[in-house]
Motif scaffolding. Sequence first.
Motif, PDB file in Angstrom:
ATOM      1  N   THR A 152      -4.431  54.731  14.162  1.00  0.00           N
ATOM      2  CA  THR A 152      -5.618  54.967  14.985  1.00  0.00           C
ATOM      3  C   THR A 152      -5.308  54.794  16.468  1.00  0.00           C
ATOM      4  O   THR A 152      -4.344  54.124  16.851  1.00  0.00           O
ATOM      5  N   PRO A 157     -13.065  54.726  18.237  1.00  0.00           N
ATOM      6  CA  PRO A 157     -13.148  55.097  16.816  1.00  0.00           C
ATOM      7  C   PRO A 157     -13.652  56.517  16.600  1.00  0.00           C
ATOM      8  O   PRO A 157     -13.236  57.186  15.643  1.00  0.00           O
ATOM      9  N   ASN A 195     -12.977  52.987   8.753  1.00  0.00           N
ATOM     10  CA  ASN A 195     -12.383  52.602  10.032  1.00  0.00           C
ATOM     11  C   ASN A 195     -11.555  51.324   9.876  1.00  0.00           C
ATOM     12  O   ASN A 195     -12.108  50.248   9.640  1.00  0.00           O
ATOM     13  N   ARG A 225     -14.083  61.565  13.517  1.00  0.00           N
ATOM     14  CA  ARG A 225     -15.114  60.632  13.082  1.00  0.00           C
ATOM     15  C   ARG A 225     -16.467  60.831  13.767  1.00  0.00           C
ATOM     16  O   ARG A 225     -17.520  60.730  13.139  1.00  0.00           O
TER      17      ARG A 225
END
Length: 241
Positions: A152, A157, A195, A225
Motif C-alpha cells: 500500500t 487508503p 485495508n 478503493r
Amino acid sequence: MYQQSKHFDLIFISLVTYFGFSQTCLLFFAQLSQGQLRVVPTIANAKVYYFGNRSFSALKFFNRSNEAVYPIWNTIAGGNSSPTWTSEIEGIYNIADSPDVVFDNDLTTEYTNCGSCSSGSSSMLITCGENTGWYLSLGNRFFSLVAFYIGTNTKYPQRDPLTITIEGSNLQRDELIFGWSWTLIYNDSTGLVSNPGRSTFGVLQIIPQFPLPYANYRVLITSKRGIDTCTSYTEFMMIGY
C-alpha cells in the motif's frame, strides 16, 4: 524448509508431505511479527498449491537490477499500451513517483499515476487512476510468475488499487505496445480489499493458471478503493521461478 526475503520480514514454507508422497509446494507465505511466525489455527481454511516437479530452490522473489519498467495509461487488457510522460496533466505522472519504485524493495517509495485525471485537478473521481500501470521487460531473461504481493501507499487508503490485470508476453520490445502481443494470466484482486494499513503488504495472491515463463509482464489497475485524483502503491513483489 523455508526461504526468507533479504529485504522484508517475509517467509514461505515450501515442503509438505501428504498421502505418503513428498511434494514441493507453496504451503505458507506470511509476514513475520517481530521475528515470530504466527501459525494459522487448524480450524482456518487452507490451500496447498502444487507446482509439479519444481524444486524448492527454483522458487524465488524477483529482484530487479537494470530491467526496464515503462509507465502506461489509458490501457486495458488486450489493448494497445499508451505511454505516460512526466508532468501533472492527463496521462502523465510525477517523475518522483515512477514505476521503477515498485521493484525497489522499499515500502516508503510509491508509484502514482492519475490516468485520465491530473494530479493538480480539483475534481476527484473513483475512476481516476484506472487503466494505468506499467510493463516490465526482462530482456533475454524469463520468469514464471506464481504469486504476488502489492504494498500500500504511504498516506492515502482511497488510492489503493483493488483489482488488476496481469499479462505476459515473449515478443520483442517494439511489439509490446500492441494489445495482441499480450496474454492475460490474471484478472482479479490485488489482495487489498481489506485495508491492511499504510506501507504494508496485502494478502498474497496466487496466479490461477499453471505458470509459464515470460520475458515481459504488463500490470494494469482496473479499480481503486475510493475517490481521489490517482492510484498509488509502493511495491509489486513477484514470486516464481
